[in-house]
Design a protein around this motif. Structure first.
Motif, PDB file in Angstrom:
ATOM      1  N   GLY A 167       0.814  -1.220   0.000  1.00 11.49           N
ATOM      2  CA  GLY A 167       0.000   0.000   0.000  1.00 11.49           C
ATOM      3  C   GLY A 167       0.841   1.262   0.000  1.00 11.49           C
ATOM      4  O   GLY A 167       0.531   2.225  -0.708  1.00 11.49           O
ATOM      5  N   LEU A 168       1.915   1.272   0.775  1.00 12.55           N
ATOM      6  CA  LEU A 168       2.792   2.441   0.804  1.00 12.55           C
ATOM      7  C   LEU A 168       3.562   2.584  -0.504  1.00 12.55           C
ATOM      8  O   LEU A 168       3.806   3.694  -0.978  1.00 12.55           O
ATOM      9  N   ALA A 169       3.940   1.447  -1.093  1.00 12.31           N
ATOM     10  CA  ALA A 169       4.717   1.491  -2.340  1.00 12.31           C
ATOM     11  C   ALA A 169       3.863   1.912  -3.529  1.00 12.31           C
ATOM     12  O   ALA A 169       4.294   2.727  -4.357  1.00 12.31           O
ATOM     13  N   LYS A 170       2.650   1.387  -3.629  1.00 10.89           N
ATOM     14  CA  LYS A 170       1.847   1.559  -4.839  1.00 10.89           C
ATOM     15  C   LYS A 170       0.690   2.545  -4.668  1.00 10.89           C
ATOM     16  O   LYS A 170       0.036   2.889  -5.655  1.00 10.89           O
ATOM     17  N   GLY A 171       0.449   2.981  -3.443  1.00 12.41           N
ATOM     18  CA  GLY A 171      -0.679   3.869  -3.202  1.00 12.41           C
ATOM     19  C   GLY A 171      -0.319   5.329  -3.399  1.00 12.41           C
ATOM     20  O   GLY A 171       0.508   5.676  -4.246  1.00 12.41           O
ATOM     21  N   ASP A 172      -0.924   6.166  -2.580  1.00  7.97           N
ATOM     22  CA  ASP A 172      -0.754   7.614  -2.690  1.00  7.97           C
ATOM     23  C   ASP A 172       0.722   8.005  -2.636  1.00  7.97           C
ATOM     24  O   ASP A 172       1.438   7.649  -1.698  1.00  7.97           O
ATOM     25  N   ARG A 173       1.179   8.749  -3.646  1.00  8.20           N
ATOM     26  CA  ARG A 173       2.600   9.083  -3.748  1.00  8.20           C
ATOM     27  C   ARG A 173       3.046  10.042  -2.642  1.00  8.20           C
ATOM     28  O   ARG A 173       4.173   9.944  -2.143  1.00  8.20           O
ATOM     29  N   ASP A 174       2.171  10.952  -2.251  1.00  8.22           N
ATOM     30  CA  ASP A 174       2.536  11.872  -1.178  1.00  8.22           C
ATOM     31  C   ASP A 174       2.662  11.130   0.140  1.00  8.22           C
ATOM     32  O   ASP A 174       3.571  11.426   0.931  1.00  8.22           O
ATOM     33  N   ARG A 175       1.791  10.169   0.398  1.00  9.59           N
ATOM     34  CA  ARG A 175       1.892   9.369   1.629  1.00  9.59           C
ATOM     35  C   ARG A 175       3.199   8.582   1.642  1.00  9.59           C
ATOM     36  O   ARG A 175       3.877   8.496   2.673  1.00  9.59           O
ATOM     37  N   ARG A 176       3.557   8.024   0.498  1.00 10.20           N
ATOM     38  CA  ARG A 176       4.821   7.290   0.401  1.00 10.20           C
ATOM     39  C   ARG A 176       6.003   8.213   0.707  1.00 10.20           C
ATOM     40  O   ARG A 176       6.903   7.840   1.476  1.00 10.20           O
ATOM     41  N   PHE A 225       6.180  -5.431  -9.182  1.00 12.32           N
ATOM     42  CA  PHE A 225       7.404  -5.792  -8.468  1.00 12.32           C
ATOM     43  C   PHE A 225       8.404  -4.639  -8.484  1.00 12.32           C
ATOM     44  O   PHE A 225       9.054  -4.346  -7.478  1.00 12.32           O
ATOM     45  N   ILE A 226       8.538  -3.969  -9.620  1.00 21.91           N
ATOM     46  CA  ILE A 226       9.486  -2.857  -9.737  1.00 21.91           C
ATOM     47  C   ILE A 226       9.139  -1.751  -8.741  1.00 21.91           C
ATOM     48  O   ILE A 226      10.008  -1.181  -8.079  1.00 21.91           O
ATOM     49  N   THR A 227       7.844  -1.446  -8.621  1.00 18.76           N
ATOM     50  CA  THR A 227       7.404  -0.395  -7.704  1.00 18.76           C
ATOM     51  C   THR A 227       7.723  -0.750  -6.258  1.00 18.76           C
ATOM     52  O   THR A 227       8.198   0.087  -5.476  1.00 18.76           O
ATOM     53  N   ILE A 228       7.461  -2.002  -5.892  1.00 16.27           N
ATOM     54  CA  ILE A 228       7.751  -2.447  -4.527  1.00 16.27           C
ATOM     55  C   ILE A 228       9.260  -2.423  -4.278  1.00 16.27           C
ATOM     56  O   ILE A 228       9.728  -1.972  -3.225  1.00 16.27           O
ATOM     57  N   ARG A 229      10.015  -2.897  -5.255  1.00  9.34           N
ATOM     58  CA  ARG A 229      11.479  -2.922  -5.113  1.00  9.34           C
ATOM     59  C   ARG A 229      12.041  -1.515  -4.946  1.00  9.34           C
ATOM     60  O   ARG A 229      12.943  -1.275  -4.124  1.00  9.34           O
ATOM     61  N   GLU A 230      11.523  -0.558  -5.676  1.00 16.56           N
ATOM     62  CA  GLU A 230      11.982   0.834  -5.546  1.00 16.56           C
ATOM     63  C   GLU A 230      11.665   1.387  -4.153  1.00 16.56           C
ATOM     64  O   GLU A 230      12.469   2.120  -3.571  1.00 16.56           O
ATOM     65  N   PHE A 231      10.492   1.029  -3.635  1.00 19.56           N
ATOM     66  CA  PHE A 231      10.124   1.487  -2.296  1.00 19.56           C
ATOM     67  C   PHE A 231      11.081   0.921  -1.250  1.00 19.56           C
ATOM     68  O   PHE A 231      11.522   1.644  -0.338  1.00 19.56           O
ATOM     69  N   LEU A 232      11.428  -0.351  -1.371  1.00 19.20           N
ATOM     70  CA  LEU A 232      12.365  -0.953  -0.427  1.00 19.20           C
ATOM     71  C   LEU A 232      13.731  -0.289  -0.512  1.00 19.20           C
ATOM     72  O   LEU A 232      14.412  -0.104   0.510  1.00 19.20           O
ATOM     73  N   PHE A 259      23.893  -2.305   3.309  1.00 22.13           N
ATOM     74  CA  PHE A 259      22.738  -2.994   3.886  1.00 22.13           C
ATOM     75  C   PHE A 259      21.413  -2.469   3.342  1.00 22.13           C
ATOM     76  O   PHE A 259      20.379  -2.576   3.998  1.00 22.13           O
ATOM     77  N   ARG A 260      21.425  -1.939   2.148  1.00 27.20           N
ATOM     78  CA  ARG A 260      20.191  -1.426   1.544  1.00 27.20           C
ATOM     79  C   ARG A 260      19.153  -2.546   1.464  1.00 27.20           C
ATOM     80  O   ARG A 260      19.436  -3.665   1.051  1.00 27.20           O
ATOM     81  N   LEU A 261      17.917  -2.227   1.865  1.00 31.51           N
ATOM     82  CA  LEU A 261      16.880  -3.253   1.986  1.00 31.51           C
ATOM     83  C   LEU A 261      16.566  -3.917   0.653  1.00 31.51           C
ATOM     84  O   LEU A 261      16.305  -5.122   0.599  1.00 31.51           O
ATOM     85  N   GLY A 262      16.584  -3.155  -0.439  1.00 34.38           N
ATOM     86  CA  GLY A 262      16.318  -3.761  -1.738  1.00 34.38           C
ATOM     87  C   GLY A 262      17.318  -4.849  -2.081  1.00 34.38           C
ATOM     88  O   GLY A 262      16.956  -5.898  -2.636  1.00 34.38           O
TER      89      GLY A 262
END
Length: 298
Positions: A32-41, A72-79, A142-145
């Motif tokens: 939800g944080l990765a793919k939802g509202d960009r300002d919230r992210r 997957f790309i969107t989630i990976r970028e968020f991580l 140690f980057r999470l991605g």
């Protein structure tokens, strides 16, 4: 945050510490944080630089590596945006409870997994000088991605581990239910309601949540995912300041652990906006209190 320090007997020593607020994100919250509202992210990521760390479990990686393509790309970028503001936690509450009995460090820190990740990265990174550790480690080591990329090939093993947890929980609950059905006083005698103690939060949450599931067992079937959901509810509630759980687990936790307490504040899927606002407000209040303390001191 994860740090590496010289160790008298080992190649390196691993430490994890919570800077301020620890946030446990279930997969629905990460997605939800990765793919939802960009300002919230953007606002959530901004809190990480103000003293927030994310608790990340290998169970997260198993499901998050499932989506394909743009998702997957969107989630990976968020991580990757989370960067190094995280550390790995055990996904098996039994392990945490054992450590609470002999406290040493953070009982939820999955040190063995992080050491394995670090050792493999060092073997594949000849430019890093072992003799110069930890100074030679790049800032994004140690980057999470990158950690999730490393875990992705282990997805089947992680899924199997989650399945085994589900079976173990089912067997435990049904055995307790059988005793409870024969003797209604058995539950209070053998699994009494536990009082909260600061040094054993997982023991407290586990015992009281297990009691609830035993009482529920008459009217419901223990599902395959209940094992990992139970584990995440225990660990997230016990060790985080803020945790996300699905609606049913949030209701269970709030039923047996009445507020106020020193455990996590729980949010479910429709409350992600509220969660980010509350984190921001908590950081603002902490900053204000520090300012007041400094003024009083001077």
């Amino acid at each position: 945050m994860i740090t590496v320090s010289p160790h008298p007997t080992e190649l390196f020593g691993m430490r994890a510490s919570v800077n301020g607020l620890a946030v446990f994100l279930d997969n629905f919250a990460i997605i939800g944080l990765a793919k939802g509202d960009r300002d919230r992210r953007r606002r959530f990521i901004a809190t990480l630089n103000r003293g927030v760390d994310v608790l990340f479990s290998v169970s997260n990686a198993a499901e998050l590596s499932g989506p394909q393509g743009y998702s997957f790309i969107t989630i990976r970028e968020f991580l990757d945006e989370i960067g190094t503001h995280w550390f790995p936690v055990e996904f098996d509450p039994y392990e945490c409870i054992k450590r609470e009995q002999q406290p040493q460090g953070l009982p939820f820190f999955c040190e063995r997994l992080l050491k394995t990740f670090t050792a493999e990265r060092l073997r594949r990174s000849p430019e890093i000088k072992i003799a110069d550790l930890p100074a030679s480690l790049p800032s994004d080591f140690f980057r999470l991605g990158l950690f999730m990329d490393w875990l992705a090939p282990q997805r089947d093993d992680i899924v199997d581990g989650k399945h085994q947890m589900g079976l173990r929980l089912r067997c435990e609950i049904m055995a307790h239910w059988a005793e409870h059905r024969k003797n209604p006083g058995w539950l209070d005698a053998k699994l009494p309601e536990l009082p909260f103690t600061v040094d054993r939060p997982a023991t407290y949450v586990y015992g009281n949540l297990l009691r609830l599931l035993v009482r529920e067992a008459k009217g419901r079937t223990i599902m395959p995912n209940d094992g990992i959901d139970f584990g995440q509810a225990v660990i997230g509630t016990a060790y985080a300041s803020v945790a996300t759980l699905d609606k049913h687990w949030k209701q269970r936790v709030e039923t047996i652990l009445p507020m106020p307490n020193k455990l996590a504040r729980i949010y479910y899927q429709p409350e992600l906006d509220k969660m980010v606002r509350d984190i921001e407000r908590s950081l603002d209040n902490a900053s204000l209190e520090r300012g007041r303390a400094l003024c009083s001191f001077t």
